[in-house]
Enzyme design. Structure first.
Site, mmCIF file in Angstrom:
data_model
loop_
_atom_site.group_PDB
_atom_site.id
_atom_site.type_symbol
_atom_site.label_atom_id
_atom_site.label_comp_id
_atom_site.label_asym_id
_atom_site.label_seq_id
_atom_site.Cartn_x
_atom_site.Cartn_y
_atom_site.Cartn_z
ATOM 1 N N TYR A 50 8.129 12.090 13.303
ATOM 2 C CA TYR A 50 6.978 11.762 14.158
ATOM 3 C C TYR A 50 6.571 10.326 13.877
ATOM 4 O O TYR A 50 6.351 9.951 12.728
ATOM 5 C CB TYR A 50 5.786 12.690 13.898
ATOM 6 C CG TYR A 50 4.560 12.258 14.669
ATOM 7 C CD1 TYR A 50 4.453 12.538 16.036
ATOM 8 C CD2 TYR A 50 3.547 11.522 14.068
ATOM 9 C CE1 TYR A 50 3.360 12.102 16.761
ATOM 10 C CE2 TYR A 50 2.446 11.079 14.791
ATOM 11 C CZ TYR A 50 2.355 11.368 16.131
ATOM 12 O OH TYR A 50 1.273 10.930 16.856
ATOM 13 N N ASP B 120 8.346 4.131 8.101
ATOM 14 C CA ASP B 120 7.018 4.467 8.624
ATOM 15 C C ASP B 120 6.243 5.160 7.502
ATOM 16 O O ASP B 120 6.431 6.341 7.242
ATOM 17 C CB ASP B 120 7.194 5.386 9.850
ATOM 18 C CG ASP B 120 5.871 5.906 10.386
ATOM 19 O OD1 ASP B 120 4.836 5.714 9.734
ATOM 20 O OD2 ASP B 120 5.894 6.533 11.467
ATOM 21 N N LYS C 60 -3.206 4.570 8.876
ATOM 22 C CA LYS C 60 -4.084 5.657 8.410
ATOM 23 C C LYS C 60 -5.017 5.328 7.229
ATOM 24 O O LYS C 60 -6.147 4.946 7.440
ATOM 25 C CB LYS C 60 -3.251 6.899 8.135
ATOM 26 C CG LYS C 60 -2.759 7.535 9.442
ATOM 27 C CD LYS C 60 -2.306 8.964 9.276
ATOM 28 C CE LYS C 60 -2.221 9.685 10.594
ATOM 29 N NZ LYS C 60 -0.933 9.640 11.278
#
Ligand SMILES: *Cc1c(COP(=O)(O)O)cnc(C)c1O
Length: 428
Positions: free
Chosen positions: A144, A245, A274
């Site tokens: 993802y 990532d 994040k």
């Protein structure tokens, strides 16, 4: 705030991955402090999600608030085109000092998904500069990388939330997910699928993109570090840049500051997001090697063609700096390892539960994989009624609590999960 406002929300406002017709109702949070979310009715619930991996030091943190106030007195925002400012410079100095020497150039952007777009655009421009039209990206299944188009094109094509857009997305390459999990033995056959794909398409691949060690929303898998080592060898051999990532895993979540440290493999491009601002304001970063940055800059175009309006937002940079300052005390190390020990002690035994197929723990991440999917509406209600905030998806109940969580509160989160597992009505 009255009942009418909640009804307005229900009727007019989209929420993440939701419907405008009979959506699962949202809970109204009035304020938040430490590990607690305070609901409209005054009830405090323990946060098990860190607002999707981001509020690592808890809410309303005095040091983060102070940094925001200090910055707001100077300026909230100023354009980054032709202008720079102290908070951006300080943040980039921090990021350079925290990451491997190879990562030397930083692009600040608005969100995790955008940092992935930026990374992919960088590599397309990189190859163009070298006179090659490379468009393909190679990744693994169950990944993802975000909700924008390029990010969707490298997220799992089959089981992901993006399946609907499949026909519109560039066709990228997906190797099999390694079966060897983090804590088990490495099985050499796990690299075969990836190796075949990279060998066959080596002259067409612009880059390899992966979430190192932890696959997030794609299935909450923790794979073996040797997989990353093998991938690095193949990428080096074929001279294909590697993007990591670390949007979910960065800043300590897995027990290492970056998840790639578990494998000692350094990427050519690193995406962060994040937790970078400690869960206060959206901000992400794409770090690249000097070689990639220079190659792009030496091309005919000379420039990298991206520049968001709110690039390097001073408030976000200032609070990210404060967040990193807290991390630099290294307290996160004991906090995360304490959470890991307690999860191993109290969550791991659930493996014997009749409706549990696997329990996985790494750092401050605990995952309970169930043999059946949750009923979102009912399980959410159950969790809130029992004083916790946990947001499962499909058959996965997972917690990524703030690092500051105490033993008592973590026990409570785990106990409520155990109670939920015993309640058949909460599952489909
Ligand atoms: C959340 C996430 C993204 C997307 O970040 P946004 O800020 O939501 O756009 C990308 N990759 C990973 C691994 C993530 O967890």
């Amino acid at each position: 705030m009255n009942q009418f406002d909640i009804f307005f929300d229900y009727k007019h406002i989209w929420h993440p991955y939701s419907s405008m017709i009979n959506p699962i109702p949202s809970y109204c949070v009035k304020s938040a402090k430490g590990i607690y979310l305070k609901l409209k009715n005054g009830k405090n619930i323990i946060d098990g999600m860190s607002s999707w991996w981001s509020a690592i030091h808890g809410y309303n943190h005095p040091i983060l608030n102070k940094a925001l106030k200090k910055q707001i007195k100077k300026m909230s925002h100023v354009m980054f085109g032709g202008i720079t400012h102290p908070s951006a410079i300080a943040l980039c100095q921090q990021l350079i000092s925290l990451t491997p020497k190879k990562l030397d150039c930083i692009f600040l952007c608005d969100s995790g998904s955008v940092s992935i777009e930026v990374a992919m655009k960088m590599l397309i421009q990189y190859w163009q500069s070298l006179g090659q039209k490379r468009r393909l990206f190679l990744t693994i299944k169950n990944g993802y990388h975000g909700d924008t188009f390029a990010a969707m094109s490298v997220s799992d094509p089959e089981n992901s939330i993006h399946k609907i857009y499949n026909n519109l997305l560039p066709k990228n390459l997906f190797a099999n997910t390694p079966k060897s999990s983090f804590h088990k033995n490495w099985n050499t056959s796990d690299i075969i699928s990836f190796k075949e794909k990279i060998e066959k398409n080596s002259l067409k691949i612009a880059g390899v993109i992966l979430e190192p060690i932890v696959q997030g929303v794609g299935g909450m898998n923790f794979y073996h570090p040797t997989f990353l080592k093998e991938i690095k060898i193949l990428c080096d051999y074929y001279r294909i840049p590697l993007i990591f990532d670390e949007i979910a895993t960065g800043f300590g979540r897995t027990g290492k500051f970056f998840a790639f440290e578990h494998a000692n493999v350094v990427p050519d491009i690193l995406c962060l997001g994040k937790a970078m601002t400690g869960g206060t304001i959206t901000l992400a970063a794409t770090l690249s090697s000097r070689h990639i940055a220079n190659t792009i800059s030496e091309s005919n175009v000379k420039c990298f063609m991206h520049g968001p309006t709110y690039m390097a937002n001073p408030l976000a940079c200032a609070v990210a700096n404060a967040n990193i300052k807290i991390l630099k005390t290294n307290e996160w190390k004991t906090q995360v390892s304490d959470i890991e020990s307690q999860l191993s002690k109290n969550l791991l035994p659930l493996i014997n539960h009749p409706y549990v197929t696997d329990v996985r723990i790494l750092g401050a991440i605990g995952v309970v994989e169930c043999s059946r999917s949750v009923n979102m509406f009912l399980i959410q209600k159950f969790f809130v009624k029992n004083g916790v905030w946990i947001r499962p998806f499909k058959n996965l109940i997972y917690i990524v609590p703030p690092y500051i969580i105490n033993t008592y509160a973590l026990k409570k989160l785990i106990n409520v999960i155990i109670e939920a597992l015993d309640d058949n009505s909460l599952f489909i």
